[in-house]
Structures are given as structure tokens and as C-alpha cells.
Design a protein around this motif. Structure first.
Motif, short mmCIF file in Angstrom:
data_model
loop_
_atom_site.label_atom_id
_atom_site.label_comp_id
_atom_site.label_asym_id
_atom_site.label_seq_id
_atom_site.Cartn_x
_atom_site.Cartn_y
_atom_site.Cartn_z
N TRP A 1 0.84 -1.21 0.00
CA TRP A 1 0.00 0.00 0.00
C TRP A 1 0.87 1.26 0.00
CZ3 TRP A 1 -0.65 4.33 2.97
CH2 TRP A 1 -1.77 5.13 2.67
N SER A 2 1.90 1.30 0.82
CA SER A 2 2.73 2.50 0.94
C SER A 2 3.43 2.82 -0.38
CB SER A 2 3.73 2.36 2.08
OG SER A 2 4.61 1.28 1.85
N ILE A 3 3.83 1.78 -1.13
CA ILE A 3 4.46 2.02 -2.44
C ILE A 3 3.47 2.68 -3.40
CG2 ILE A 3 5.38 0.86 -4.49
CD1 ILE A 3 6.63 -1.21 -2.55
N ALA A 4 2.24 2.14 -3.43
CA ALA A 4 1.21 2.73 -4.30
C ALA A 4 0.86 4.15 -3.85
CB ALA A 4 -0.03 1.84 -4.29
N TYR A 5 0.82 4.36 -2.54
CA TYR A 5 0.48 5.68 -2.00
C TYR A 5 1.55 6.71 -2.34
CZ TYR A 5 -0.19 9.26 1.62
OH TYR A 5 -0.34 10.44 2.30
N LEU A 6 2.80 6.37 -2.13
CA LEU A 6 3.88 7.31 -2.44
C LEU A 6 3.94 7.62 -3.93
CD1 LEU A 6 6.70 5.97 -0.08
CD2 LEU A 6 5.42 8.12 0.14
N ALA A 7 3.62 6.65 -4.75
CA ALA A 7 3.59 6.90 -6.20
C ALA A 7 2.50 7.91 -6.54
CB ALA A 7 3.35 5.59 -6.95
N GLN A 8 1.39 7.83 -5.83
CA GLN A 8 0.29 8.78 -6.07
C GLN A 8 0.65 10.17 -5.55
OE1 GLN A 8 -2.08 7.52 -7.77
NE2 GLN A 8 -3.62 9.15 -7.84
N ILE A 9 1.34 10.22 -4.42
CA ILE A 9 1.77 11.50 -3.84
C ILE A 9 2.69 12.24 -4.81
CG2 ILE A 9 3.34 12.47 -2.10
CD1 ILE A 9 0.68 12.19 -0.89
N GLU A 10 3.52 11.51 -5.53
CA GLU A 10 4.47 12.14 -6.47
C GLU A 10 3.77 12.87 -7.61
OE1 GLU A 10 7.18 9.20 -7.82
OE2 GLU A 10 8.20 8.99 -5.88
N LEU A 11 2.49 12.59 -7.82
CA LEU A 11 1.76 13.20 -8.92
C LEU A 11 1.08 14.51 -8.52
CD1 LEU A 11 0.01 9.98 -10.35
CD2 LEU A 11 2.18 11.03 -11.08
N VAL A 12 1.16 14.88 -7.25
CA VAL A 12 0.46 16.08 -6.78
C VAL A 12 1.47 17.08 -6.23
CG1 VAL A 12 -1.58 14.71 -6.23
CG2 VAL A 12 0.10 15.15 -4.43
N SER A 13 0.97 18.24 -5.88
CA SER A 13 1.80 19.27 -5.27
C SER A 13 2.23 18.81 -3.88
CB SER A 13 1.04 20.59 -5.15
OG SER A 13 1.68 21.48 -4.26
N PHE A 14 3.54 18.65 -3.68
CA PHE A 14 4.05 18.15 -2.41
C PHE A 14 3.69 19.10 -1.28
CE2 PHE A 14 7.42 17.60 0.78
CZ PHE A 14 7.30 16.24 1.01
N GLU A 15 3.84 20.39 -1.52
CA GLU A 15 3.55 21.39 -0.48
C GLU A 15 2.08 21.34 -0.09
OE1 GLU A 15 3.78 26.26 0.14
OE2 GLU A 15 4.90 25.29 -1.49
N GLN A 16 1.19 21.23 -1.09
CA GLN A 16 -0.24 21.17 -0.82
C GLN A 16 -0.59 19.89 -0.07
OE1 GLN A 16 -2.68 23.59 -1.53
NE2 GLN A 16 -3.86 22.26 -0.16
N ALA A 17 0.03 18.79 -0.45
CA ALA A 17 -0.24 17.51 0.21
C ALA A 17 0.13 17.58 1.69
CB ALA A 17 0.54 16.40 -0.48
N ILE A 18 1.30 18.11 1.99
CA ILE A 18 1.75 18.22 3.39
C ILE A 18 0.80 19.11 4.17
CG2 ILE A 18 3.58 19.06 4.89
CD1 ILE A 18 4.23 16.42 3.55
N ASN A 19 0.41 20.23 3.59
CA ASN A 19 -0.49 21.15 4.28
C ASN A 19 -1.83 20.50 4.57
OD1 ASN A 19 -1.22 24.01 5.14
ND2 ASN A 19 -2.77 23.63 3.59
N ASP A 20 -2.38 19.79 3.58
CA ASP A 20 -3.67 19.11 3.80
C ASP A 20 -3.57 18.07 4.89
OD1 ASP A 20 -5.00 20.58 1.90
OD2 ASP A 20 -4.89 19.06 0.33
N MET A 21 -2.48 17.31 4.90
CA MET A 21 -2.32 16.27 5.91
C MET A 21 -2.18 16.86 7.30
SD MET A 21 0.24 13.82 3.71
CE MET A 21 0.34 12.45 4.87
N LYS A 22 -1.46 17.96 7.42
CA LYS A 22 -1.26 18.59 8.73
C LYS A 22 -2.54 19.21 9.27
CE LYS A 22 3.65 19.82 8.83
NZ LYS A 22 4.62 20.95 8.87
N THR A 23 -3.36 19.76 8.38
CA THR A 23 -4.56 20.48 8.82
C THR A 23 -5.80 19.61 8.88
OG1 THR A 23 -4.92 21.22 6.54
CG2 THR A 23 -3.71 22.71 8.00
N ASN A 24 -5.68 18.34 8.51
CA ASN A 24 -6.84 17.46 8.57
C ASN A 24 -6.63 16.23 9.45
OD1 ASN A 24 -9.05 18.37 6.45
ND2 ASN A 24 -7.05 18.80 5.54
N ASN A 25 -5.41 16.07 9.95
CA ASN A 25 -5.10 14.94 10.83
C ASN A 25 -4.56 15.46 12.16
OD1 ASN A 25 -5.67 12.83 8.89
ND2 ASN A 25 -3.82 13.48 7.82
N PRO A 26 -5.40 15.51 13.19
CA PRO A 26 -4.94 16.02 14.48
C PRO A 26 -3.93 15.08 15.13
CG PRO A 26 -7.11 15.04 14.71
CD PRO A 26 -6.80 15.06 13.23
#
Length: 488
Positions: free
Chosen positions: A401-426
């Protein structure tokens, strides 16, 4: 404060005017400066000086007009008849600093005509749990009642044992429940038109611009309720008692008694020890929201222009609204865009959590340690804790799962992804063990742990120095569940 007491101007059959019954020798438990400032309470020297007396029912300011509301409801799927404010009073309505109407509701303040077999009181443990939970939900960004503060007293209250009586000043954008309309339909049907106009004009004035204001109002309630429950599911919150008398018309969380925040992920989790059938289990909340609205809506057929067909149209957006809000939120928790591939990964992730009884809050936050380990040492620690709980078969599933997930993360804005994860996961939620430790200390007259948790939950998305390991440690998978009741 800017008072706007309007409920008291409605037909007197809807409420009973009465003063609170004072608590004996009240003492401060905790005061919510943030809410006080929002209300304008801090601008009044008399209110600030006498807040303990006010919350204890020993002093009623001149601009307060206390009343107990009448309402009815379906409880655990069965018609319960007349209910009402059995241990609380709507003390006043005010406009806050954002010009939003807020109810000040004093809970635990004595008998009313609607107390039935109750004693009209609240105990310290349930008061602390509601106080901290309302605060936590608000800081997590979930619409909810909050509280100005609470007091404890020498008044003795019998539950499973003799306990100290307490009172809490709940603050909510409305205390009108679905059950208010159920009461009117059964006991005062001639008031339905007037009361519906009040609900629209007070809480949904934008619906007046619609060609059919009543239908627009009903649709808006349906959509707000769907979004609120989606927010619960995303954060892992279980209300515990989703009776029709415990759902607000504004889509704000209200009357969470035996609530809980999900720890080890189990969709069938029942957090209310009185819910023997699992009706209000975590996974059932979306369906129960729909059931409650489906029970509520037909009462409006008494009004002109409202038919069974138009009510079906009002209810129809519920599922789509819930699914869109939930799926979008789930994708944001993973830092991914809302699309099919992201949802596939999301539901595979939830299956991994469920199959291995992993901690819901920690596991989502731990993904930051996978995506950006060098920048997130704390999350890397959470990730290590998580993976040590996986057996060999689960380790393989996690790696795939983590390999598939990281591959998907590489297709999006890294900065936006980090921000979304920080502000939606307490990082911090109000776990049952945390609340219980604060309660145990408070019952010994020590409120420092209540204050620490209040500060911790004020910024739940940020790492804090005042946190302890226990604040993020889930219970053992085989540990018996802590029983939570309406008086817990």
C-alpha cells in the motif's frame, strides 16, 4: 453582552419560565476565556466577577430570562413522547462578536416540569467530559456546542454512587432540536407554521429569498446534518445517542453524552454502554442521521405547499452531500486530490487499519512520517510504533500500500499535500483515558489536569510541549472498553 432573547416571545406552550435551583457552596471548575470574549462576557465587570454564582444558579442577571424548553423525540428508534429540558435552562440569547446568535444554556441546575424521573442535576464527571469535548470539537473545526465554563459544588447527586453536583454553561448556535417539531406535531399542531417561520427567520434567513422558503429550509437542514456527520466520521467521533431530541436544526453537534473519539479502528465500535444493539455504533451514524430526518420531515406536510413528493426532494441530497463531504475529507487526510485512484487508496488504508486494529488518529498522522520523514520526526516515531504492531502478512500489505500511496503522492503538489495532511489529521483528540484522568483528579479537588487538557486541545494539530505519552497512547487491543454512560 448584546442580548436578543427571542425564544421567550414564542407561544408559552413551548416552554416553562423558571429560575435555576442553586447549587450549594459552588466553586470554580474552569472558565473558557475564548468563549467569554466571543460572547462579550469579558466586557461586563459584573458578569466576570460573579460567573461562579451565575453558573451555580445563585445569581441571575437582570437581562437573563431563564426558561425550560418543551420537546419530544424518538429514542433508540422508539417514540418517547414528551421530553424537554429536564435539567437545564435556556438562560439568555445573545449576539456574539461576529453578530451570530448564541444560546446560553445552564445544565445541571435543578428540576423542571420536564424532568420526568430525573433529579435535574449533573455530576462532575459528565460535566467535565462535555466541557472538554465541546472545546475539542470546536478546535478541530467541527460545528458544535461549546461552554463558557463549569462549577462544582457541595450539592450531592446520586448516580451509581453519591457524587458532587456540577453545572455547565453550554453555548450553542441553537438549542432547537428535531424533537421540537415532533413535540409541536403531537401536542400543539396549530403552532407549526409560526414555529417554522421562527426557525427560518432566526437561523436560515437566506431561505426567505427562495420561491419555497420552507422547502429551502428543510433542504438546508438536511445538508448541514449530512456534513456534520461526515465531519464526525472523518475525525473518528461517535456521538453515542443520536436520538431525534439530540440533533440540532443547525447541523451543530449537541447533547453528546456517552461520546467517544475512535482509538483503535473498529467501524462497529459502540461507545455507549447502554446501546445494547449497536444502533448508534460509529459506522451507523450516517444511516441514523438519514433515519432521523426521515422521521422529522413528514410533520411539515401540515404546511401549505409541502407534499410527500416535495419532502422526498428535500431529503434526496442527504446521501450525496454526505458522500461528497466525507470522500473529499478522506482524500485531504491523505494529501491527495478527490478522485477515483485516491479513494481506492483511502479505503484500502481504512481496511488496513481495521484488520490490524491500529489507532485511527495516530495512523493518519503517521503518514507524514512516510511522505516527509526528515521534516516530521514525531510522525516518523508514530509510524515506527504503528508498523511494529503489524504481523508478517500485514507488513506485506502495508509495504504494497505505501508504495502505491507514495507513487500517487508524487503526482500532486508536495507542499499542498503536506499542508492538507497537517490540517486534517490532528495529533491530539480527547481520548477516554485522558478525560478519565482529568475527572479522577478533579474529584479530589485538583483541576490542573482539566486545564492542561484544555490547553492541549486548543491546538490539536500542533505538537505541544505540555503533551505526555499517555495523550497519544491507544489502549491495548485486548483491553476491556471503558464503559461510558450519559452520566460518565
Amino acid at each position: 453582552m448584546r442580548y436578543k432573547n427571542t425564544y421567550i416571545n414564542l407561544d408559552t406552550r413551548l416552554y416553562h419560565e423558571q429560575p435555576p435551583t442553586p447549587l450549594e457552596n459552588p466553586r470554580a471548575g474552569h472558565f473558557n476565556e475564548q468563549v467569554a470574549q466571543q460572547l462579550g462576557w469579558t466586557d461586563d465587570e459584573d458578569l466576570m466577577a460573579r460567573w461562579v454564582d451565575i453558573l451555580a444558579g445563585q445569581y441571575v442577571p437582570a437581562d437573563f430570562e431563564p426558561l425550560a424548553m418543551a420537546y419530544a423525540g424518538h429514542q433508540f428508534g422508539q417514540w418517547a413522547g414528551q421530553l424537554g429540558d429536564g435539567r437545564g435552562l435556556l438562560m439568555a440569547q445573545v449576539l456574539d462578536k461576529q453578530d451570530k446568535l448564541q444560546d446560553l444554556h445552564l445544565k445541571g441546575i435543578g428540576l423542571t416540569p420536564y424532568s420526568r424521573m430525573g433529579d435535574g442535576r449533573a455530576v462532575l464527571r459528565s460535566t467535565i467530559r462535555e466541557y472538554l469535548c465541546g472545546h475539542a470539537l470546536n478546535q478541530l473545526g467541527i460545528p458544535s456546542s461549546n461552554a463558557l465554563g463549569f462549577v462544582v459544588s457541595d450539592t450531592k447527586v446520586r448516580r451509581e454512587r453519591m457524587e458532587a453536583g456540577a453545572a455547565l454553561m453550554r453555548v450553542a448556535d441553537s438549542h432547537i432540536r428535531l424533537g421540537h417539531v415532533e413535540w409541536i406535531a403531537s401536542f400543539a399542531p396549530d403552532l407549526l407554521g409560526e414555529f417554522t417561520d421562527y426557525m427560518i427567520d432566526t437561523y436560515y434567513p437566506e431561505c426567505r429569498d427562495s420561491e419555497a422558503p420552507v422547502l429551502a429550509f428543510l433542504t438546508a437542514v438536511v445538508e448541514r446534518t449530512a456534513k456534520m456527520i461526515a465531519d464526525w466520521q472523518l475525525i473518528g467521533f461517535a456521538h453515542g445517542v443520536m436520538n431525534t431530541d439530540n440533533l440540532s436544526i443547525t447541523g451543530s453537534t449537541l447533547d453528546f453524552g456517552p461520546f467517544g473519539f475512535m482509538e483503535r479502528f473498529n467501524p462497529a465500535w459502540i461507545n455507549n454502554h447502554s446501546d445494547h444493539t449497536g444502533r448508534y455504533a460509529y459506522q451507523n451514524q450516517p444511516a441514523i442521521g438519514h433515519w432521523n430526518l426521515n422521521i422529522w420531515l413528514p410533520h411539515f406536510m401540515r404546511l401549505e405547499g409541502v407534499t410527500r413528493e416535495t419532502l422526498s426532494e428535500c431529503l434526496a441530497p442527504y446521501e450525496a452531500t454526505f458522500m461528497q463531504h466525507y470522500q473529499q475529507g478522506l482524500c485531504r487526510k491523505l494529501g491527495l486530490p478527490h478522485e477515483r485512484d485516491s479513494l481506492t487508496l483511502a479505503f484500502e488504508w481504512l481496511t488496513l487499519l481495521e484488520d490490524n486494529l491500529l489507532d485511527y488518529t495516530n495512523s493518519f498522522r503517521a503518514l507524514l512520517g512516510l511522505v516527509a520523514p526528515d521534516e516530521h520526526p514525531y510522525e516518523q516515531h508514530l509510524l515506527a510504533m504503528m508498523t511494529t504492531e503489524l504481523n508478517q502478512e500485514a507488513q506485506k500489505a502495508w509495504q504494497d500500500w505505501s508504495i502505491a500511496y507514495l507513487a500517487q503522492i508524487e503526482l500532486v503538489s508536495f507542499e499542498q499535500a503536506i499542508n492538507d495532511m497537517k490540517t486534517n489529521n490532528p495529533i491530539y483528540v480527547l481520548r477516554n483515558g485522558m478525560a478519565q484522568r482529568a475527572i479522577t483528579a478533579a474529584e479530589q479537588g485538583q483541576f490542573e489536569e482539566v486545564d492542561r487538557l484544555f490547553e492541549l486541545l486548543k491546538t490539536p494539530y500542533d505538537i505541544q510541549d505540555i503533551a505526555t505519552d499517555l495523550d497519544s497512547t491507544p489502549p491495548n487491543p485486548n483491553a476491556p472498553q471503558m464503559p461510558i454512560s450519559c452520566s460518565s
